[in-house]
Design a protein around this motif. Structure first.
Motif, mmCIF file in Angstrom:
data_model
loop_
_atom_site.group_PDB
_atom_site.id
_atom_site.type_symbol
_atom_site.label_atom_id
_atom_site.label_comp_id
_atom_site.label_asym_id
_atom_site.label_seq_id
_atom_site.Cartn_x
_atom_site.Cartn_y
_atom_site.Cartn_z
ATOM 1 N N TRP A 35 0.827 -1.176 -0.011
ATOM 2 C CA TRP A 35 0.117 0.106 -0.008
ATOM 3 C C TRP A 35 0.883 1.012 0.085
ATOM 4 N N THR A 36 0.532 2.206 -0.932
ATOM 5 C CA THR A 36 1.525 3.466 -1.090
ATOM 6 C C THR A 36 0.522 4.507 -0.752
ATOM 7 N N GLY A 37 -0.409 4.437 0.045
ATOM 8 C CA GLY A 37 -1.428 5.420 0.460
ATOM 9 C C GLY A 37 -2.544 5.579 -0.710
ATOM 10 N N PHE A 38 -3.528 6.407 -0.380
ATOM 11 C CA PHE A 38 -4.545 6.707 -1.169
ATOM 12 C C PHE A 38 -4.193 7.585 -2.463
ATOM 13 N N PRO A 39 -4.708 7.349 -3.447
ATOM 14 C CA PRO A 39 -4.683 8.350 -4.798
ATOM 15 C C PRO A 39 -5.370 9.739 -4.362
ATOM 16 N N LYS A 40 -4.873 10.563 -5.200
ATOM 17 C CA LYS A 40 -5.758 12.092 -5.005
ATOM 18 C C LYS A 40 -7.024 11.956 -5.106
ATOM 19 N N TYR A 41 -7.417 11.291 -6.224
ATOM 20 C CA TYR A 41 -8.825 11.147 -6.365
ATOM 21 C C TYR A 41 -9.254 9.862 -6.417
ATOM 22 N N ASN A 42 -9.874 9.299 -5.285
ATOM 23 C CA ASN A 42 -10.108 8.188 -5.081
ATOM 24 C C ASN A 42 -11.569 7.490 -5.669
ATOM 25 N N PHE A 43 -11.809 6.939 -6.574
ATOM 26 C CA PHE A 43 -13.166 6.562 -7.008
ATOM 27 C C PHE A 43 -13.235 4.915 -6.793
ATOM 28 N N VAL A 44 -12.305 4.223 -6.278
ATOM 29 C CA VAL A 44 -12.188 2.781 -6.228
ATOM 30 C C VAL A 44 -12.673 2.276 -4.828
ATOM 31 N N GLY A 45 -13.116 0.887 -4.804
ATOM 32 C CA GLY A 45 -13.263 0.498 -3.651
ATOM 33 C C GLY A 45 -14.785 0.884 -2.893
ATOM 34 N N GLY A 46 -15.077 0.394 -1.725
ATOM 35 C CA GLY A 46 -16.379 0.790 -1.178
ATOM 36 C C GLY A 46 -16.236 1.589 0.083
ATOM 37 N N HIS A 47 -15.529 2.558 -0.099
ATOM 38 C CA HIS A 47 -15.243 3.439 1.011
ATOM 39 C C HIS A 47 -16.382 4.267 1.225
ATOM 40 N N ASN A 48 -16.409 4.555 2.580
ATOM 41 C CA ASN A 48 -17.695 5.405 3.019
ATOM 42 C C ASN A 48 -17.200 6.884 3.103
ATOM 43 N N ASP A 49 -18.457 7.805 3.263
ATOM 44 C CA ASP A 49 -18.143 9.263 3.623
ATOM 45 C C ASP A 49 -17.702 9.643 4.937
ATOM 46 N N PRO A 80 -2.873 4.918 -16.856
ATOM 47 C CA PRO A 80 -2.412 6.714 -16.985
ATOM 48 C C PRO A 80 -3.271 7.476 -16.062
ATOM 49 N N ALA A 81 -4.648 7.007 -15.766
ATOM 50 C CA ALA A 81 -5.627 7.683 -14.926
ATOM 51 C C ALA A 81 -4.694 7.814 -13.346
ATOM 52 N N LEU A 82 -4.227 6.561 -13.131
ATOM 53 C CA LEU A 82 -3.700 6.281 -11.699
ATOM 54 C C LEU A 82 -2.315 7.440 -11.675
ATOM 55 N N ALA A 83 -1.416 7.520 -12.681
ATOM 56 C CA ALA A 83 -0.461 8.213 -12.815
ATOM 57 C C ALA A 83 -0.874 9.869 -12.661
ATOM 58 N N ALA A 84 -2.056 9.990 -13.261
ATOM 59 C CA ALA A 84 -2.711 11.314 -12.950
ATOM 60 C C ALA A 84 -3.354 11.658 -11.586
ATOM 61 N N GLY A 85 -3.322 10.684 -10.712
ATOM 62 C CA GLY A 85 -3.822 10.648 -9.272
ATOM 63 C C GLY A 85 -5.418 10.168 -9.222
ATOM 64 N N VAL A 86 -5.807 9.742 -10.354
ATOM 65 C CA VAL A 86 -7.222 9.187 -10.438
ATOM 66 C C VAL A 86 -7.263 7.882 -10.506
ATOM 67 N N PHE A 119 -18.470 7.191 -5.228
ATOM 68 C CA PHE A 119 -18.491 8.655 -5.049
ATOM 69 C C PHE A 119 -18.512 8.788 -3.498
ATOM 70 N N ALA A 120 -18.831 7.984 -2.555
ATOM 71 C CA ALA A 120 -18.966 8.206 -1.317
ATOM 72 C C ALA A 120 -17.729 8.820 -0.424
ATOM 73 N N ASN A 121 -16.626 8.642 -0.880
ATOM 74 C CA ASN A 121 -15.464 9.158 0.070
ATOM 75 C C ASN A 121 -14.873 10.386 -0.455
ATOM 76 N N PRO A 122 -14.580 10.640 -2.010
ATOM 77 C CA PRO A 122 -13.943 11.968 -1.999
ATOM 78 C C PRO A 122 -14.897 13.030 -1.735
ATOM 79 N N THR A 123 -14.303 14.376 -1.647
ATOM 80 C CA THR A 123 -15.173 15.296 -1.211
ATOM 81 C C THR A 123 -15.744 15.630 -2.602
ATOM 82 N N PRO A 124 -16.858 16.818 -2.589
ATOM 83 C CA PRO A 124 -17.371 17.236 -3.925
ATOM 84 C C PRO A 124 -16.276 18.031 -4.598
ATOM 85 N N GLU A 125 -15.453 18.505 -4.063
ATOM 86 C CA GLU A 125 -14.297 19.454 -4.844
ATOM 87 C C GLU A 125 -13.320 18.277 -5.377
#
Ligand SMILES: Cc1ncc(COP(=O)(O)O)c(C=O)c1O
Length: 424
Positions: free
Chosen positions: A33-47, A356-362, A385-391
């Motif tokens: 594990w190397t930390g969460f990506p900047k824009y994390n749309f994977v997994g089933g994380h919660n808000d 390539p998306a991951l390399a861009a932080g997504v 969409f649960a975990n990332p902030t609206p921004e």
């Protein structure tokens, strides 16, 4: 006088070689594990904003002060099926929300519903068996079937969930070939990844077909609390007349996934077989105690607040996709949950978009990993969409569109918003 410590011996230059000793058939090694990506749309994380911290802290203090000494025994004072007050809460909650009539004795608490999947597979499937599932389905279930050498027959879905005409045809075909599937796995109430809810009429038909072909149903209801309008059809477990349904659920989506608390509802004749396989001496006690204390008082107010927050984030995501991808991103609005299942143009292979998306932080989930039909999943992606902030949702979708255009030429133009040309 204490002698000063001598310097430790130098570390060996060659590590012991475990490779020739490893058991046969292991899966590939896990990635570090190397930390969460900047824009994390994977997994089933919660808000994170919706974790009911105050209530959980108060519940932990109260239950530990009152019953903390019971931690001295494996299984507390409740035995191997799990903390009894939590099972009692579940029995009355399942009756109220899903129409399930069961007692605490028909519930087994598990370490997340992933352990429930393992236990159900453990008592029912052998290598070479066949099971039936919605074609687009939970990757954790698909991976297990692959690992177990189980053949998964996928049934396509439409807006109302699994298609019963296709299920009937598959069951007839299997019967002709002398194959009796071990179960029909379904996520009927807010399906992962499609977000559909199996209509009540289809539930009746599913139960009829299951009975006709003598195949049990494995009902995974872990998103059932997260429905925008709060209305759901009764659980298959509740509607079944012949008892051939195993029901599982989880607190991961309604409270918090890191707690690792799930459950199985089944007749004792089956639970007793699963309990014999559950050789972990009990699931974590503290989280069960905290939930058992928190839920009777707060579950019913917590869940609608969480659902409102999730609905807002879904709106942000759909808005951002429309703005950045225009008609290149197609999706059906889910009826609840934490995922959007997005179809991109056929030219896009989301497995090739992933790196390539991951390399861009997504981080995105490529659709082929969530479907028995790899061609169908190829240009699809599942976005949580649960975990990332609206921004972060807006910025992440913009970054994804940029990468997708660079790699696949779609969307043809970034942001369907007029751009001011740079000054000459
Ligand atoms: C359909 C489905 N079942 C089971 C699980 C496992 O969840 P947990 O082990 O956290 O309860 C998940 C997690 O995302 C899921 O989507």
């Amino acid at each position: 006088m204490i002698a000063p410590m001598t310097a430790p011996a130098a570390a060996p230059t060659t590590a012991f070689d475990f490779a020739p000793l490893l058991a046969a058939g292991l899966p590939p090694p896990a990635l570090k594990w190397t930390g969460f990506p900047k824009y994390n749309f994977v997994g089933g994380h919660n808000d994170a904003e919706e974790i009911p911290l105050g209530g959980l802290v108060a519940a932990a203090g109260a239950v530990l002060r009152r019953e903390g000494t019971s931690l001295a025994t494996y299984g507390l004072k409740s035995g191997p099926q799990g903390y009894r007050p939590l099972r009692e809460f579940l029995a009355q909650k399942l009756e109220r929300t899903a129409g399930i009539s069961c007692t605490a004795d028909e519930i087994l608490i598990t370490s997340g519903s992933l352990q429930a999947l393992d236990l159900v597979n453990g008592i029912l499937v052998d290598r070479g068996d066949t099971i039936i599932t919605e074609a687009d389905t939970y990757q954790g279930a698909l991976n297990r079937w692959t690992r177990l050498g189980v053949h998964a027959v996928g049934i396509p879905l439409d807006r109302d969930g699994m298609r019963m005409d296709a299920l009937a045809a598959a069951l007839e075909d299997l019967e002709r070939r002398g194959v009796r599937p071990k179960y029909i796995y379904t996520i009927p109430t807010v399906q992962n990844p499609t977000g559909t809810i199996l209509s009540e009429a289809r539930r009746v038909e599913l139960l009829r077909l299951a009975e006709r072909f003598s195949v049990p149903i494995f009902e995974d209801d872990c998103y059932a609390d997260l429905i925008w309008d709060g209305r759901r059809p009764p659980a298959l477990y509740a509607m079944s007349r012949h008892g051939g349904v195993i029901h599982i659920g989880s607190f991961s989506k309604s409270i918090a996934p890191a707690l690792r608390v799930g459950y199985i509802v089944a007749d004792w004749s089956l639970l007793s077989r699963m309990l014999a396989l559950k050789t972990d001496a009990g699931s974590g006690a503290l989280e069960q105690m905290v939930l058992g204390e928190f839920c009777p008082k707060h579950f019913d107010t917590h869940v609608p607040a969480l659902t409102r927050a999730l609905r807002k984030k879904l709106d942000t995501l759909m808005d951002a996709l429309n703005e950045q991808f225009g008609t290149a991103a197609e999706f059906e609005e889910p009826k609840g949950g934490i995922f959007l299942w997005v179809k991109l143009p056929d030219a896009v292979d989301t497995q090739k978009l992933y790196q390539p998306a991951l390399a861009a932080g997504v981080a995105i989930n490529p659709g082929a990993e969530w479907s028995t039909d790899k061609a169908h999943g190829r240009s699809r992606t599942r976005l949580c969409f649960a975990n990332p902030t609206p921004e972060a949702i807006r910025a992440g979708v913009a970054a994804l569109a940029e990468v997708c255009r660079r790699e696949f030429g779609v969307p043809a133009r970034i942001a369907n918003v007029a751009r001011v040309p740079a000054a000459e």
